[in-house]
Scaffold this motif. Structure first.
Motif, PDB file in Angstrom:
ATOM      1  N   UNK A 162       2.686  32.011 -14.167  1.00 43.01           N
ATOM      2  CA  UNK A 162       2.953  33.421 -14.393  1.00 43.01           C
ATOM      3  C   UNK A 162       3.779  34.008 -13.256  1.00 43.01           C
ATOM      4  N   UNK A 163       3.927  35.315 -13.272  1.00 40.95           N
ATOM      5  CA  UNK A 163       4.768  35.990 -12.290  1.00 40.95           C
ATOM      6  C   UNK A 163       4.139  35.966 -10.906  1.00 40.95           C
ATOM      7  N   UNK A 164       4.979  36.087  -9.896  1.00 40.55           N
ATOM      8  CA  UNK A 164       4.499  36.179  -8.515  1.00 40.55           C
ATOM      9  C   UNK A 164       3.958  37.578  -8.264  1.00 40.55           C
ATOM     10  N   UNK A 165       2.801  37.644  -7.597  1.00 38.86           N
ATOM     11  CA  UNK A 165       2.179  38.928  -7.276  1.00 38.86           C
ATOM     12  C   UNK A 165       1.899  38.957  -5.765  1.00 38.86           C
ATOM     13  N   UNK A 166       1.193  39.979  -5.301  1.00 38.15           N
ATOM     14  CA  UNK A 166       0.876  40.055  -3.874  1.00 38.15           C
ATOM     15  C   UNK A 166      -0.637  39.998  -3.660  1.00 38.15           C
ATOM     16  N   UNK A 167      -1.030  39.970  -2.407  1.00 38.57           N
ATOM     17  CA  UNK A 167      -2.441  39.851  -2.063  1.00 38.57           C
ATOM     18  C   UNK A 167      -3.246  41.059  -2.565  1.00 38.57           C
ATOM     19  N   UNK A 168      -2.646  42.235  -2.492  1.00 38.70           N
ATOM     20  CA  UNK A 168      -3.348  43.454  -2.893  1.00 38.70           C
ATOM     21  C   UNK A 168      -3.779  43.397  -4.356  1.00 38.70           C
ATOM     22  N   UNK A 169      -2.940  42.817  -5.213  1.00 41.99           N
ATOM     23  CA  UNK A 169      -3.295  42.737  -6.635  1.00 41.99           C
ATOM     24  C   UNK A 169      -4.505  41.826  -6.834  1.00 41.99           C
ATOM     25  N   UNK A 170      -4.616  40.770  -6.019  1.00 42.54           N
ATOM     26  CA  UNK A 170      -5.785  39.886  -6.123  1.00 42.54           C
ATOM     27  C   UNK A 170      -7.034  40.535  -5.522  1.00 42.54           C
ATOM     28  N   UNK A 171      -6.865  41.330  -4.474  1.00 41.40           N
ATOM     29  CA  UNK A 171      -8.015  42.051  -3.921  1.00 41.40           C
ATOM     30  C   UNK A 171      -8.568  43.032  -4.950  1.00 41.40           C
ATOM     31  N   UNK A 192      -5.804  20.045   8.131  1.00 41.35           N
ATOM     32  CA  UNK A 192      -5.529  18.737   7.532  1.00 41.35           C
ATOM     33  C   UNK A 192      -4.040  18.562   7.253  1.00 41.35           C
ATOM     34  N   UNK A 193      -3.398  19.640   6.804  1.00 41.15           N
ATOM     35  CA  UNK A 193      -1.967  19.597   6.453  1.00 41.15           C
ATOM     36  C   UNK A 193      -1.368  20.938   6.875  1.00 41.15           C
ATOM     37  N   UNK A 194      -0.747  20.957   8.025  1.00 39.87           N
ATOM     38  CA  UNK A 194      -0.314  22.225   8.611  1.00 39.87           C
ATOM     39  C   UNK A 194       0.864  22.830   7.864  1.00 39.87           C
ATOM     40  N   UNK A 195       1.057  24.120   8.070  1.00 40.61           N
ATOM     41  CA  UNK A 195       2.197  24.823   7.500  1.00 40.61           C
ATOM     42  C   UNK A 195       1.990  25.354   6.105  1.00 40.61           C
ATOM     43  N   UNK A 196       0.740  25.336   5.608  1.00 41.56           N
ATOM     44  CA  UNK A 196       0.476  25.784   4.246  1.00 41.56           C
ATOM     45  C   UNK A 196       0.108  27.268   4.233  1.00 41.56           C
ATOM     46  N   UNK A 197       0.682  27.993   3.286  1.00 44.44           N
ATOM     47  CA  UNK A 197       0.378  29.412   3.119  1.00 44.44           C
ATOM     48  C   UNK A 197       0.016  29.692   1.669  1.00 44.44           C
ATOM     49  N   UNK A 198      -0.785  30.733   1.409  1.00 47.01           N
ATOM     50  CA  UNK A 198      -1.116  31.068   0.017  1.00 47.01           C
ATOM     51  C   UNK A 198       0.119  31.541  -0.753  1.00 47.01           C
ATOM     52  N   UNK A 199       0.197  31.133  -2.009  1.00 45.36           N
ATOM     53  CA  UNK A 199       1.250  31.616  -2.912  1.00 45.36           C
ATOM     54  C   UNK A 199       0.552  32.348  -4.052  1.00 45.36           C
ATOM     55  N   UNK A 204      -3.426  32.358 -10.602  1.00 49.95           N
ATOM     56  CA  UNK A 204      -4.132  31.631  -9.543  1.00 49.95           C
ATOM     57  C   UNK A 204      -3.368  31.791  -8.238  1.00 49.95           C
ATOM     58  N   UNK A 205      -3.999  31.371  -7.152  1.00 47.37           N
ATOM     59  CA  UNK A 205      -3.349  31.364  -5.844  1.00 47.37           C
ATOM     60  C   UNK A 205      -3.165  29.907  -5.438  1.00 47.37           C
ATOM     61  N   UNK A 206      -1.913  29.517  -5.295  1.00 45.53           N
ATOM     62  CA  UNK A 206      -1.629  28.140  -4.920  1.00 45.53           C
ATOM     63  C   UNK A 206      -1.318  28.008  -3.451  1.00 45.53           C
ATOM     64  N   UNK A 207      -0.783  26.858  -3.076  1.00 45.15           N
ATOM     65  CA  UNK A 207      -0.354  26.601  -1.707  1.00 45.15           C
ATOM     66  C   UNK A 207       1.144  26.369  -1.702  1.00 45.15           C
ATOM     67  N   UNK A 208       1.783  26.761  -0.608  1.00 43.28           N
ATOM     68  CA  UNK A 208       3.219  26.554  -0.486  1.00 43.28           C
ATOM     69  C   UNK A 208       3.555  26.209   0.953  1.00 43.28           C
ATOM     70  N   UNK A 213       6.078  25.102  -3.767  1.00 40.26           N
ATOM     71  CA  UNK A 213       4.683  24.917  -4.185  1.00 40.26           C
ATOM     72  C   UNK A 213       4.210  23.502  -3.869  1.00 40.26           C
ATOM     73  N   UNK A 214       3.008  23.409  -3.309  1.00 41.49           N
ATOM     74  CA  UNK A 214       2.356  22.122  -3.040  1.00 41.49           C
ATOM     75  C   UNK A 214       0.877  22.287  -3.386  1.00 41.49           C
ATOM     76  N   UNK A 215       0.607  22.322  -4.675  1.00 44.81           N
ATOM     77  CA  UNK A 215      -0.714  22.735  -5.159  1.00 44.81           C
ATOM     78  C   UNK A 215      -1.719  21.592  -5.244  1.00 44.81           C
ATOM     79  N   UNK A 216      -1.990  20.951  -4.112  1.00 40.94           N
ATOM     80  CA  UNK A 216      -3.063  19.960  -4.126  1.00 40.94           C
ATOM     81  C   UNK A 216      -4.427  20.637  -4.071  1.00 40.94           C
ATOM     82  N   UNK A 217      -4.437  21.912  -3.686  1.00 40.82           N
ATOM     83  CA  UNK A 217      -5.629  22.762  -3.787  1.00 40.82           C
ATOM     84  C   UNK A 217      -5.165  24.106  -4.338  1.00 40.82           C
ATOM     85  N   UNK A 218      -5.952  24.668  -5.269  1.00 47.37           N
ATOM     86  CA  UNK A 218      -5.642  25.975  -5.849  1.00 47.37           C
ATOM     87  C   UNK A 218      -6.903  26.832  -5.833  1.00 47.37           C
TER      88      UNK A 218
END
Length: 288
Positions: A162-171, A192-199, A204-208, A213-218
């Motif tokens: 789906x579309x990209x949103x911001x943290x406030x919408x998830x809060x 474990x794997x540095x440099x990952x930020x929430x997307x 859902x909120x993935x990892x990037x 995107x590097x969604x080994x955890x969501x």
């Protein structure tokens, strides 16, 4: 002088005195590539089923470990042929869940009426329909297989985000507390794997990393917990270990291959070692 054009003659296999279903099955057993499904090996022919009956051909792609349950019929496809194919496919996939299974209807004539029925089933069952024609050229016979219905291509997780949103919408959608749980999980991810930020996406909120995107955890935050998905192939030993871990385990998601756990704030401390193991396994499987 231009080459001579020889017109092929379509042969009605069902009405032929010698080119019968046994002949067709033997030719496909000798050379399964005639079906146009790639390089396959024959695992079994006339495979006896526990419920009665025999599966015409069980084929396997060695490279992908995909198995094809093939039912052959001369003449036009009919209801019993469709039902029998699906029944044998279901038996085989339950007996051998370590393989991917595809049901294949192979018939001399796939009529438009039953093609519509098969198309409807194709959305829920990995089902293919192949039309096989006998052809005679200068007294020699050959077979031409046409794939009239292919597998439905499933979308990927990224296509479904789906579309990209911001943290406030998830809060607003979940809670600030559950987002703090996600922050704690993201901190563990980065050990474990540095440099990952929430997307943040709509569903859902993935990892990037670097925007990719590097969604080994969501994460799917709710009001009081975070449903966390670890992209790890299902294994009996791992499943048993998780069930005894004390974490709130949700049934395995087979479509995308995710172990799912409801994680609360206390789990970040009480089950940190288990979470580290899970994230490590997911990272290793994703980048394998």
């Amino acid at each position: 002088m231009s080459p001579q054009l020889v017109l092929p003659k379509i042969v009605n296999l069902k009405g032929h005195p010698t080119l019968n279903e046994r002949w067709l099955q033997d030719r496909l057993t000798e050379n399964p590539s005639l079906l146009g499904l790639g390089e396959l090996e024959v695992r079994s022919s006339e495979r006896r089923q526990p419920s009665g009956g025999r599966l015409d051909l069980l084929l396997q792609n060695i490279e992908t470990s995909t198995r094809y349950e093939v039912e052959i019929q001369l003449g036009a496809v009919d209801e019993s042929h469709i039902i029998r194919t699906i029944e044998y496919w279901d038996i085989e996939r339950r007996r051998y869940p370590q393989y991917d299974h595809i049901a294949v209807i192979a018939a001399e004539d796939v009529t438009s009426r039953f093609l519509n029925v098969i198309s409807l089933l194709n959305g829920a069952i990995p089902l293919m329909a192949i039309q096989i024609k006998g052809v005679e050229v200068n007294g020699a016979f050959t077979l031409i297989a046409t794939r009239v219905l292919d597998l439905t291509t499933l979308g990927t997780e990224e296509e479904d985000e789906g579309e990209t949103v911001d943290r406030a919408s998830w809060e607003h959608k979940a809670s600030r507390g559950s987002l703090r749980i996600m922050d704690g999980l993201t901190e563990i991810v980065n050990t474990i794997h540095s440099g990952m930020t929430p997307k943040y996406t709509k569903f859902y909120i993935g990892l990037a990393s670097g925007g990719a995107a590097q969604n080994f955890v969501k994460f799917r935050p709710s009001k009081s917990y975070v449903l966390t998905e670890f992209k790890i192939p299902q294994e009996e030993e791992l499943s048993n270990w998780l069930n005894e871990s004390g974490l709130a385990i949700v049934p395995y998601e087979t479509r995308y291959g995710n172990y799912r756990v409801r994680i609360r704030q206390s789990d970040l401390k009480d089950h940190r070692e288990t979470l580290v193991d899970l994230i490590t396994k997911a990272r290793d499987a994703y980048f394998r």
